[in-house]
Motif scaffolding. Structure first.
Motif, short mmCIF file in Angstrom:
data_model
loop_
_atom_site.label_atom_id
_atom_site.label_comp_id
_atom_site.label_asym_id
_atom_site.label_seq_id
_atom_site.Cartn_x
_atom_site.Cartn_y
_atom_site.Cartn_z
N GLN A 172 -10.73 5.58 0.73
CA GLN A 172 -10.41 4.55 -0.15
C GLN A 172 -11.56 3.51 -0.58
O GLN A 172 -11.69 3.13 -1.67
CB GLN A 172 -9.32 3.74 0.59
N ARG A 173 -12.57 3.26 0.40
CA ARG A 173 -13.43 2.41 0.07
C ARG A 173 -14.51 3.22 -1.07
O ARG A 173 -14.97 2.52 -2.08
CB ARG A 173 -14.54 2.27 1.32
N ARG A 174 -14.42 4.47 -0.82
CA ARG A 174 -15.17 5.28 -1.88
C ARG A 174 -14.42 5.28 -3.14
O ARG A 174 -15.16 4.88 -4.27
CB ARG A 174 -15.37 6.91 -1.66
N TRP A 194 -10.24 11.64 -3.21
CA TRP A 194 -9.00 12.06 -2.32
C TRP A 194 -8.92 13.38 -2.55
O TRP A 194 -8.59 14.33 -1.42
CB TRP A 194 -7.55 11.44 -3.07
N GLU A 195 -9.09 14.17 -3.74
CA GLU A 195 -9.19 15.52 -4.06
C GLU A 195 -10.38 16.24 -3.07
O GLU A 195 -10.09 17.41 -2.47
CB GLU A 195 -9.43 16.10 -5.56
N GLN A 196 -11.48 15.40 -3.08
CA GLN A 196 -12.52 16.00 -2.01
C GLN A 196 -11.81 16.06 -0.61
O GLN A 196 -12.18 17.25 0.06
CB GLN A 196 -13.78 15.34 -2.12
N GLN A 197 -11.33 15.04 -0.22
CA GLN A 197 -10.51 15.09 0.98
C GLN A 197 -9.56 16.22 1.26
O GLN A 197 -9.62 17.05 2.22
CB GLN A 197 -10.14 13.87 1.48
N ASN A 208 -10.49 7.92 8.95
CA ASN A 208 -11.15 8.65 7.52
C ASN A 208 -10.65 8.36 6.32
O ASN A 208 -11.29 8.06 5.24
CB ASN A 208 -10.93 10.16 7.77
N TYR A 209 -9.28 8.17 6.09
CA TYR A 209 -8.67 7.82 4.95
C TYR A 209 -9.32 6.49 4.55
O TYR A 209 -9.35 6.12 3.20
CB TYR A 209 -7.16 7.89 4.95
N MET A 232 0.80 -1.30 0.13
CA MET A 232 0.23 0.08 0.12
C MET A 232 1.03 1.26 -0.18
O MET A 232 1.97 1.41 0.85
CB MET A 232 -1.05 -0.19 1.20
N ASP A 233 0.42 2.10 -0.81
CA ASP A 233 1.38 3.45 -0.82
C ASP A 233 0.67 4.63 -0.24
O ASP A 233 -0.61 4.84 -0.51
CB ASP A 233 1.28 3.90 -2.44
#
Length: 381
Positions: free
Chosen positions: A300-302, A74-77, A295-296, A1-2
């Motif tokens: 990632q599920r999304r 990810w950009e939303q976060q 939260n991350y 995982m990165d």
């Protein structure tokens, strides 16, 4: 995982920081401590969000067909983290881009989308959510505000409480009861806040100017065309909305930034060498990073196209723990910062002390974790 950000994601974060640094006024930190729902900040946010929209930064994660940039979760976060790090200059409009807009896209009629999405996209519209009631709190299924269909209109009577932004909002995302079924009897109406029969009263608080209110509905007439979804569909819709809301407020990032500032003050004063201080700071940092990781994992599920369930409540509760710990750390070791020239830490403290109430009480999150994640029985065996 990165665990590293891509070059594009790093550039996006830097672009946001650069824009905020060049756009926000020099006295922004002093200005923002009054709270996101204060009249001054709300008015500022309307102009600021318009600038964000004009520069493609208000809702870049929305699909291109509705005006977004087509970027991902990810950009939303990243967008949410940067905004909260800077004290959330969008004011209450973070709700628009986090959950009201996406909910409109998924459940709204074509007429509702045509009416509301352009107003949200312009960066000038403010919503409030009529959820909690005096005897309901976060137990939405027990709400009693009643909407009775009378021909082609609903007549609404009842009361809401702890309603953020109600005093200045344009439209209320209102939960009402249309039948006595506990969950299937709840229906959503989109109600203009200038409708006759609505009375808003501000509730004095410690968390800033104009943040919370009680709202009274006295025979308020709402066209049936303003119903959102079908009668009794609210529980499904709210489930979708709250998953976006709870993850769209990265309080852990604000808490970590506040912690770093508090530690810097202690280092300058030569007080950070004490073991007790360093141990408590380490605990706070660990809680912030645990909340970030939780939260991350859901982001990632999304990305993977997976459903998000009770895990969002787990991430939310982790964030509450981090917020509270940092607020207590500052009170314990840098109390003077809350009154002497540290508006950022004061702003964080005001928001941190309500972390377990806003966006769903912490106790309710624990109940959801127990039932939906751990699948514990409701009654002892």
């Amino acid at each position: 995982m990165d665990f590293n950000w891509t070059e594009d994601q790093q550039a996006f974060r830097q672009k946001l920081h650069d824009f905020l640094a060049s756009t926000l006024p020099d006295d922004w930190e002093e200005f923002s401590k009054h709270g996101p729902a204060s009249p001054a900040l709300t008015e500022f946010a309307r102009g600021f969000c318009r600038q964000l929209a004009e520069n493609g930064m208000l809702f870049p994660h929305w699909p291109k067909e509705i005006g977004g940039e087509g970027l991902g979760p990810w950009e939303q976060q990243i967008l949410a983290e940067v905004m909260w790090e800077w004290g959330e200059p969008r004011g209450g409009q973070y709700m628009n881009v986090n959950w009201i807009g996406p909910t409109l896209v998924k459940y709204g009629t074509e007429a509702q989308k045509a009416k509301y999405l352009p107003q949200i996209a312009s960066g000038e519209m403010l919503w409030c959510q009529g959820f909690s009631e005096p005897d309901s709190g976060s137990d939405l299924a027990s709400l009693r505000t009643r909407a009775v269909l009378d021909g082609d209109v609903y007549r609404v009577n009842g009361q809401k409480i702890w309603t953020s932004y109600a005093g200045l909002a344009d439209t209320c995302f209102l939960l009402t009861r249309t039948s006595d079924d506990r969950k299937k009897g709840i229906t959503i109406l989109l109600v203009p806040m200038d409708t006759p029969g609505i009375v808003v009263r501000q509730i004095p608080s410690l968390i800033g100017e104009g943040d919370i209110h009680e709202v009274f509905f006295d025979d308020v007439v709402v066209p049936a065309s303003q119903r959102f979804g079908e009668e009794g569909q609210a529980w499904e819709i709210i489930g979708f909305s709250l998953k976006n809301e709870r993850l769209g407020i990265p309080r852990y990032h604000l808490a970590r930034t506040a912690l770093d500032r508090a530690v810097a003050l202690l280092q300058e004063a030569g007080e950070f060498s004490r073991d007790a201080v360093r141990i408590e700071a380490g605990k706070c940092a660990a809680l912030c990073e645990a909340a970030r990781t939780a939260n991350y994992a859901i982001v990632q599920r999304r990305v993977d196209g997976l459903d998000v369930g009770g895990e969002s409540s787990s991430a939310r509760y982790n964030t509450v723990m981090a917020e509270r710990a940092v607020a207590e750390f500052i009170v314990e070791f840098v109390p003077e910062a809350l009154t002497e020239g540290q508006p950022y830490l004061k702003m964080h403290h005001q928001r941190g002390i309500v972390a377990g109430i806003a966006a769903g009480a912490a106790e309710i999150q624990l109940n959801i974790i127990a039932s939906d994640v751990l699948q514990l029985p409701r009654e002892p065996r």
